[in-house]
Scaffold this active site. Structure first.
Site, PDB file in Angstrom:
ATOM      1  N   LYS A  11       1.328   1.852  74.928  1.00  0.00           N
ATOM      2  CA  LYS A  11       2.254   2.264  73.866  1.00  0.00           C
ATOM      3  C   LYS A  11       2.385   3.801  73.773  1.00  0.00           C
ATOM      4  O   LYS A  11       1.574   4.534  74.356  1.00  0.00           O
ATOM      5  CB  LYS A  11       1.771   1.685  72.529  1.00  0.00           C
ATOM      6  CG  LYS A  11       1.825   0.146  72.477  1.00  0.00           C
ATOM      7  CD  LYS A  11       1.440  -0.364  71.094  1.00  0.00           C
ATOM      8  CE  LYS A  11       1.515  -1.867  70.993  1.00  0.00           C
ATOM      9  NZ  LYS A  11       1.218  -2.355  69.628  1.00  0.00           N
ATOM     10  N   TYR A  51      10.019  -7.534  69.386  1.00  0.00           N
ATOM     11  CA  TYR A  51       9.186  -7.819  68.218  1.00  0.00           C
ATOM     12  C   TYR A  51       9.936  -8.664  67.179  1.00  0.00           C
ATOM     13  O   TYR A  51       9.599  -8.625  65.993  1.00  0.00           O
ATOM     14  CB  TYR A  51       8.691  -6.504  67.598  1.00  0.00           C
ATOM     15  CG  TYR A  51       7.505  -5.898  68.336  1.00  0.00           C
ATOM     16  CD1 TYR A  51       6.286  -6.586  68.424  1.00  0.00           C
ATOM     17  CD2 TYR A  51       7.585  -4.647  68.923  1.00  0.00           C
ATOM     18  CE1 TYR A  51       5.188  -6.033  69.082  1.00  0.00           C
ATOM     19  CE2 TYR A  51       6.485  -4.090  69.588  1.00  0.00           C
ATOM     20  CZ  TYR A  51       5.297  -4.793  69.654  1.00  0.00           C
ATOM     21  OH  TYR A  51       4.202  -4.258  70.302  1.00  0.00           O
ATOM     22  N   ASN A 114      -1.727   1.465  68.079  1.00  0.00           N
ATOM     23  CA  ASN A 114      -2.945   0.863  68.630  1.00  0.00           C
ATOM     24  C   ASN A 114      -2.935   0.722  70.143  1.00  0.00           C
ATOM     25  O   ASN A 114      -3.569  -0.153  70.714  1.00  0.00           O
ATOM     26  CB  ASN A 114      -3.238  -0.460  67.927  1.00  0.00           C
ATOM     27  CG  ASN A 114      -2.097  -1.450  68.072  1.00  0.00           C
ATOM     28  OD1 ASN A 114      -1.132  -1.191  68.773  1.00  0.00           O
ATOM     29  ND2 ASN A 114      -2.219  -2.589  67.423  1.00  0.00           N
ATOM     30  N   HIS A 117      -0.197  -3.339  74.012  1.00  0.00           N
ATOM     31  CA  HIS A 117       0.289  -4.682  73.672  1.00  0.00           C
ATOM     32  C   HIS A 117      -0.131  -5.635  74.779  1.00  0.00           C
ATOM     33  O   HIS A 117      -0.132  -5.256  75.948  1.00  0.00           O
ATOM     34  CB  HIS A 117       1.828  -4.703  73.581  1.00  0.00           C
ATOM     35  CG  HIS A 117       2.392  -6.095  73.585  1.00  0.00           C
ATOM     36  ND1 HIS A 117       2.526  -6.838  72.441  1.00  0.00           N
ATOM     37  CD2 HIS A 117       2.788  -6.907  74.621  1.00  0.00           C
ATOM     38  CE1 HIS A 117       3.000  -8.039  72.756  1.00  0.00           C
ATOM     39  NE2 HIS A 117       3.164  -8.101  74.068  1.00  0.00           N
ATOM     40  N   GLU A 128       8.358 -12.200  77.797  1.00  0.00           N
ATOM     41  CA  GLU A 128       8.194 -10.747  77.743  1.00  0.00           C
ATOM     42  C   GLU A 128       8.319 -10.122  79.137  1.00  0.00           C
ATOM     43  O   GLU A 128       8.956  -9.076  79.298  1.00  0.00           O
ATOM     44  CB  GLU A 128       6.844 -10.415  77.099  1.00  0.00           C
ATOM     45  CG  GLU A 128       6.823 -10.769  75.615  1.00  0.00           C
ATOM     46  CD  GLU A 128       5.464 -10.587  74.954  1.00  0.00           C
ATOM     47  OE1 GLU A 128       5.378 -10.824  73.736  1.00  0.00           O
ATOM     48  OE2 GLU A 128       4.483 -10.196  75.631  1.00  0.00           O
TER      49      GLU A 128
HETATM   50  P1  GDP Z   1      -1.167  -7.712  68.313  1.00  0.00           P
HETATM   51  O1  GDP Z   1      -0.781  -9.025  68.941  1.00  0.00           O
HETATM   52  O2  GDP Z   1      -2.660  -7.491  68.237  1.00  0.00           O
HETATM   53  O3  GDP Z   1      -0.467  -6.523  68.934  1.00  0.00           O
HETATM   54  O4  GDP Z   1      -0.723  -7.775  66.770  1.00  0.00           O
HETATM   55  P2  GDP Z   1       0.545  -8.402  65.998  1.00  0.00           P
HETATM   56  O5  GDP Z   1       1.335  -9.318  66.893  1.00  0.00           O
HETATM   57  O6  GDP Z   1       0.038  -8.959  64.708  1.00  0.00           O
HETATM   58  O7  GDP Z   1       1.416  -7.119  65.632  1.00  0.00           O
HETATM   59  C1  GDP Z   1       2.231  -6.507  66.596  1.00  0.00           C
HETATM   60  C2  GDP Z   1       2.124  -5.016  66.447  1.00  0.00           C
HETATM   61  O8  GDP Z   1       2.675  -4.622  65.192  1.00  0.00           O
HETATM   62  C3  GDP Z   1       0.688  -4.456  66.423  1.00  0.00           C
HETATM   63  O9  GDP Z   1       0.112  -4.303  67.675  1.00  0.00           O
HETATM   64  C4  GDP Z   1       0.899  -3.125  65.708  1.00  0.00           C
HETATM   65  O10 GDP Z   1       1.402  -2.126  66.609  1.00  0.00           O
HETATM   66  C5  GDP Z   1       1.987  -3.485  64.702  1.00  0.00           C
HETATM   67  N1  GDP Z   1       1.381  -3.825  63.402  1.00  0.00           N
HETATM   68  C6  GDP Z   1       0.721  -4.955  63.052  1.00  0.00           C
HETATM   69  N2  GDP Z   1       0.309  -4.910  61.770  1.00  0.00           N
HETATM   70  C7  GDP Z   1       0.731  -3.707  61.294  1.00  0.00           C
HETATM   71  C8  GDP Z   1       0.628  -3.045  60.021  1.00  0.00           C
HETATM   72  O11 GDP Z   1       0.053  -3.572  59.062  1.00  0.00           O
HETATM   73  N3  GDP Z   1       1.213  -1.805  59.930  1.00  0.00           N
HETATM   74  C9  GDP Z   1       1.870  -1.221  60.981  1.00  0.00           C
HETATM   75  N4  GDP Z   1       2.420  -0.016  60.816  1.00  0.00           N
HETATM   76  N5  GDP Z   1       1.978  -1.803  62.181  1.00  0.00           N
HETATM   77  C10 GDP Z   1       1.422  -3.023  62.337  1.00  0.00           C
END
Ligand code: GDP
Length: 140
Positions: A11, A51, A114, A117, A128
């Protein structure tokens, strides 16, 4: 166990800090093979499609802003059980909760920024990968 392919993104927070090589080293050390890779700028439309499942979440706008804020490296990773193995290597979404020796523990800055992905299941991996690579760009 089956050989699988999963989709990965390094990222913008990680490319900005020149961490592509360090992350790739962790991927390869974990026994996953990088069978396709390119550095790209994602458009807003691409990020919103990618997303789409999070469209109703309060952080959706912030997520799209972040993912379009700088270059990313999109990748296809291959290996036995690659989807779960890469999720394990990435660590928890929130770096404060990520286990030791995971990419997010080592490099992530926040729950949003973070660093990586990884696909969460076989059907999403296939979708994807197809969003960013044609078959002839993937060389196993
Ligand atoms: P992943 O599968 O671990 O990447 O997590 P998710 O599918 O739940 O979320 C997708 C992405 O959205 C995450 O990797 C973060 O970059 C972002 N994200 C998730 N939760 C939050 C949040 O509470 N705040 C913000 N700003 N970004 C978030």
């Amino acid at each position: 166990m089956a050989v699988e392919r999963t989709f990965s993104i390094i990222k913008p927070d990680a490319t900005a800090r020149n961490l592509g090589g360090a992350i790739n080293a962790m991927i390869e050390k974990a026994g996953l093979r990088i069978v396709a890779q390119k550095r790209v700028l994602i458009s807003r439309a691409q990020a919103e499609t990618f997303y789409g499942v999070h469209r109703e979440r309060p952080f959706f706008r912030e997520l799209v802003d972040f993912m379009t804020s700088g270059p990313v490296v999109v990748q296809v990773l291959e290996g036995e059980n690659a989807i779960v193995r890469y999720r394990d290597l990435m660590g928890a979404t929130d770096p404060a909760k990520a286990a030791a020796n995971t990419i997010r523990k080592a490099f992530a800055q926040s729950i949003g920024e973070n660093s990586v992905h990884g696909s969460d299941a076989a059907d999403t991996a296939q979708k994807e990968i197809a969003q960013f690579f044609s078959a002839n760009e993937i060389v196993g």
